[in-house]
Structure formats: C-alpha cells, structure tokens
Scaffold this motif. Sequence first.
Motif, mmCIF file in Angstrom:
data_model
loop_
_atom_site.group_PDB
_atom_site.id
_atom_site.type_symbol
_atom_site.label_atom_id
_atom_site.label_comp_id
_atom_site.label_asym_id
_atom_site.label_seq_id
_atom_site.Cartn_x
_atom_site.Cartn_y
_atom_site.Cartn_z
ATOM 1 N N LEU A 143 47.885 40.338 96.678
ATOM 2 C CA LEU A 143 48.987 39.729 97.429
ATOM 3 C C LEU A 143 48.515 39.301 98.816
ATOM 4 O O LEU A 143 48.827 38.192 99.281
ATOM 5 C CB LEU A 143 50.152 40.711 97.544
ATOM 6 N N ALA A 144 47.746 40.165 99.486
ATOM 7 C CA ALA A 144 47.235 39.827 100.816
ATOM 8 C C ALA A 144 46.322 38.610 100.747
ATOM 9 O O ALA A 144 46.367 37.734 101.622
ATOM 10 C CB ALA A 144 46.489 41.022 101.408
ATOM 11 N N GLU A 154 45.361 36.004 108.487
ATOM 12 C CA GLU A 154 44.868 37.263 107.929
ATOM 13 C C GLU A 154 46.007 38.272 108.037
ATOM 14 O O GLU A 154 46.345 38.713 109.132
ATOM 15 C CB GLU A 154 43.649 37.764 108.699
ATOM 16 N N PRO A 155 46.634 38.651 106.919
ATOM 17 C CA PRO A 155 47.761 39.585 107.017
ATOM 18 C C PRO A 155 47.313 40.959 107.515
ATOM 19 O O PRO A 155 46.195 41.394 107.234
ATOM 20 C CB PRO A 155 48.265 39.684 105.572
ATOM 21 N N VAL A 156 48.188 41.607 108.251
ATOM 22 C CA VAL A 156 47.994 43.009 108.608
ATOM 23 C C VAL A 156 48.630 43.832 107.490
ATOM 24 O O VAL A 156 49.839 43.750 107.261
ATOM 25 C CB VAL A 156 48.642 43.345 109.958
ATOM 26 N N LEU A 157 47.817 44.603 106.790
ATOM 27 C CA LEU A 157 48.297 45.393 105.659
ATOM 28 C C LEU A 157 48.355 46.863 106.037
ATOM 29 O O LEU A 157 47.339 47.442 106.444
ATOM 30 C CB LEU A 157 47.387 45.205 104.443
ATOM 31 N N VAL A 158 49.513 47.458 105.884
ATOM 32 C CA VAL A 158 49.683 48.899 106.030
ATOM 33 C C VAL A 158 49.946 49.435 104.630
ATOM 34 O O VAL A 158 51.015 49.208 104.059
ATOM 35 C CB VAL A 158 50.853 49.251 106.970
ATOM 36 N N TYR A 210 53.410 47.517 103.803
ATOM 37 C CA TYR A 210 53.925 46.480 104.690
ATOM 38 C C TYR A 210 52.837 45.464 104.993
ATOM 39 O O TYR A 210 51.684 45.828 105.268
ATOM 40 C CB TYR A 210 54.429 47.086 106.011
ATOM 41 N N LEU A 211 53.212 44.180 104.932
ATOM 42 C CA LEU A 211 52.302 43.094 105.301
ATOM 43 C C LEU A 211 52.955 42.233 106.365
ATOM 44 O O LEU A 211 54.045 41.682 106.153
ATOM 45 C CB LEU A 211 51.953 42.226 104.090
ATOM 46 N N ALA A 212 52.293 42.130 107.525
ATOM 47 C CA ALA A 212 52.729 41.246 108.612
ATOM 48 C C ALA A 212 51.875 39.991 108.558
ATOM 49 O O ALA A 212 50.650 40.071 108.663
ATOM 50 C CB ALA A 212 52.585 41.941 109.954
ATOM 51 N N CYS A 213 52.510 38.843 108.408
ATOM 52 C CA CYS A 213 51.775 37.607 108.095
ATOM 53 C C CYS A 213 51.919 36.524 109.151
ATOM 54 O O CYS A 213 51.483 35.387 108.930
ATOM 55 C CB CYS A 213 52.249 37.067 106.748
ATOM 56 N N GLY A 214 52.538 36.838 110.283
ATOM 57 C CA GLY A 214 52.701 35.850 111.345
ATOM 58 C C GLY A 214 54.110 35.287 111.388
ATOM 59 O O GLY A 214 54.634 34.822 110.384
ATOM 60 N N HIS A 215 54.740 35.357 112.560
ATOM 61 C CA HIS A 215 56.103 34.845 112.721
ATOM 62 C C HIS A 215 56.138 33.342 112.416
ATOM 63 O O HIS A 215 56.916 32.880 111.585
ATOM 64 C CB HIS A 215 56.579 35.118 114.147
#
Length: 247
Positions: A143-144, A154-158, A210-215
């Motif tokens: 998914l990332a 580049e997603p931030v993956l937790v 959790y994936l943060a992908c950019g606002h």
Amino acid sequence: MNREQLAAYLHDFLQTDTFEDYGPNGVQVAGKERIARVVSGVTASLALIERAIDAGADAILVHHGWFWRGEDPRIVGQKRLRLKALLGADINLFAYHLPLDAHPLVGNNVQLAAHMGWRVENTFGKQGLGRLGAAPQATLADLAAALRVRLRREPVLVGDASAPVGRLAWCTGAAQGWIEQAHAAGADTYVSGEISEPTAHYAREMGVAYLACGHHATERYGVQALGEHLARSFGLEHRFIDIDNPA
C-alpha cells in the motif's frame, strides 16, 4: 457563464448549506461577471494567482481559500499581496472546503479512492467526511509503495510493513486526529495527509496502522474533478495548475 449562476450551481451541487465549516464556501472574492476560463488549484496562494493571471483565467477554483475562522482579519502582509494581485486582474475566487472533501462524486476522498483503486463501502466521522473500504494491496508495504507512486510522496508509515492492510479507512488533508474514529469504525489501516506527535502513539496503542501521505498530495484530485465537471456541464475552459507543496 454568469458568476452568480455558477455560484448558485456550485452551492446546490456541493450542498454547502449542510456543512459546518472553518471558512466561507462559495465566492470569496468577486471579479468579472462573465466566466469562460477557470483555473483550479489546491490552495489560493500567490503563485497560483500569478499563474492564473498568465493563463487568462476569469475565475480561480480552490479547496483552500481565505478568511479562515480565527485568523487575523486585517488585509496586511501576504493576504494583501494575494488580494491585490487578484483584484488587479479582476479574477473571481471560488473556494470549497469541507463540501469538496465530502462530495460523493468529485470529493477529495472519493477521488483519492478512484486514483488509488480503492473500493468505497461506507462513511465515518463528523459530517460523513471519512471513507471506509478496501484496497487491492495485500500488505502495508504494498500500500505504501502504491501511494508513493501515485502521490509522488514518501508516506510516513506507523506499523509493521509486512502486516496485512485489512479494513481501510481514509480522510484526506489534516485528518490525522480522526484515527480514533477510524478505529471505532472498524479500520485496521488509516490513511490521511498529515501526522502529528500524538498520532503515532494512538496508532501503536490501538493497533491501527497509519500512513501520512501529504496534505497537498492527498487533496489534488477533488478540485480537478470539480473543474472538469464544470467544463463538461457548461462548456467552460478548465485547467488545473499544481503549485506543489511538500507538506
């Protein structure tokens, strides 16, 4: 097309009266009365205004407009520069925030799903903004990788990259605070735009990836889809201009 006709159509199409928002939706700055050429973009920055002027736009359509609740109301600094450029070119500014996040056809959340190949099954969260569904990717690493390619971020993956994606929830932009609601709705994985310091702790403690992908990156697609809809419906000329933002 007449400015007031376009404003009335967008008011009804996006159902702006049904949302409690952080700023005004609709015409934020009135320019010329007749509109033939529309430029869309994510945020009404000075760079977008200058590019719209160069493109001969009659109107700018954005997701992030101006006059947010609680901001300094004075026309000084960057706000003055932006407004001066807009008024000097007699260009209209249309802005739609939460109505553009939530719309079932052109909204940011359904458009992100369409671009990612995700299946939309339900909604969650306040005003039905968030979406629940499924992704074709099997693992978080997959998914990332798909998000990296599509969003050019580049997603931030937790979470454990080898873990299955499972039930997916997402809400674009600055919706990292909705991770608890996503968990309560049954999500195994939650995707949004930003990450805050508490987000990682909540994700680990609840067992939600959790994936943060950019606002900006997660919110490119709704305003494009809305501009294309207007072009098809009314014969307006539409051009999306991406003023990239790493946040």
